[in-house]
Design a protein around this motif. Structure first.
Motif, short mmCIF file in Angstrom:
data_model
loop_
_atom_site.label_atom_id
_atom_site.label_comp_id
_atom_site.label_asym_id
_atom_site.label_seq_id
_atom_site.Cartn_x
_atom_site.Cartn_y
_atom_site.Cartn_z
N ASP A 16 0.83 -1.21 0.00
CA ASP A 16 0.00 0.00 0.00
C ASP A 16 0.86 1.26 0.00
OD1 ASP A 16 -2.38 -1.36 -0.05
OD2 ASP A 16 -2.70 -1.25 2.11
N LEU A 17 1.94 1.24 0.78
CA LEU A 17 2.83 2.40 0.82
C LEU A 17 3.45 2.65 -0.55
CD1 LEU A 17 4.67 1.88 4.23
CD2 LEU A 17 2.90 3.54 3.70
N LYS A 18 3.84 1.58 -1.21
CA LYS A 18 4.43 1.73 -2.53
C LYS A 18 3.42 2.22 -3.55
CE LYS A 18 7.98 -1.80 -2.02
NZ LYS A 18 8.44 -3.11 -2.49
N ARG A 19 2.25 1.63 -3.52
CA ARG A 19 1.24 1.92 -4.53
C ARG A 19 0.58 3.29 -4.33
NH1 ARG A 19 -2.44 -1.93 -3.48
NH2 ARG A 19 -0.97 -3.48 -4.19
N HIS A 20 0.16 3.60 -3.12
CA HIS A 20 -0.65 4.79 -2.89
C HIS A 20 0.15 6.01 -2.46
CE1 HIS A 20 -4.24 2.49 -3.54
NE2 HIS A 20 -3.91 1.63 -2.58
N LEU A 21 1.28 5.82 -1.81
CA LEU A 21 2.05 6.96 -1.34
C LEU A 21 3.30 7.21 -2.19
CD1 LEU A 21 1.83 6.51 2.53
CD2 LEU A 21 0.51 8.02 1.07
#
Length: 56
Positions: A16-21
C-alpha cells in the motif's frame, strides 16, 4: 506471533505504501534516513486510516 484477524500482513502494508504513497524509492540516504522516511510514510498511512474511521 500471529497478527489479529483484522490486521493486514506486513507485505500488504508495504505494498500500500508503494502503490498509494509513491514510496517506490527512498529519498534519504543511509539506514537511519530510510527508517525515518518509512516511519513518516507509516504515520501518513495510519492517519489516512484514522480519517476514514472518524465520524464526519
Amino acid at each position: 506471533m500471529r497478527a489479529g484477524a483484522g490486521a493486514p500482513a506486513v507485505s500488504d502494508v508495504s505494498a500500500d505504501l508503494k502503490r498509494h504513497l509513491g514510496l517506490k524509492r527512498l529519498r534519504l540516504r543511509g539506514l537511519s534516513g530510510a527508517k525515518e522516511e518509512f516511519l513518516l510514510a507509516e504515520t501518513a498511512q495510519n492517519l489516512k486510516r484514522l480519517a476514514k474511521l472518524a465520524p464526519a
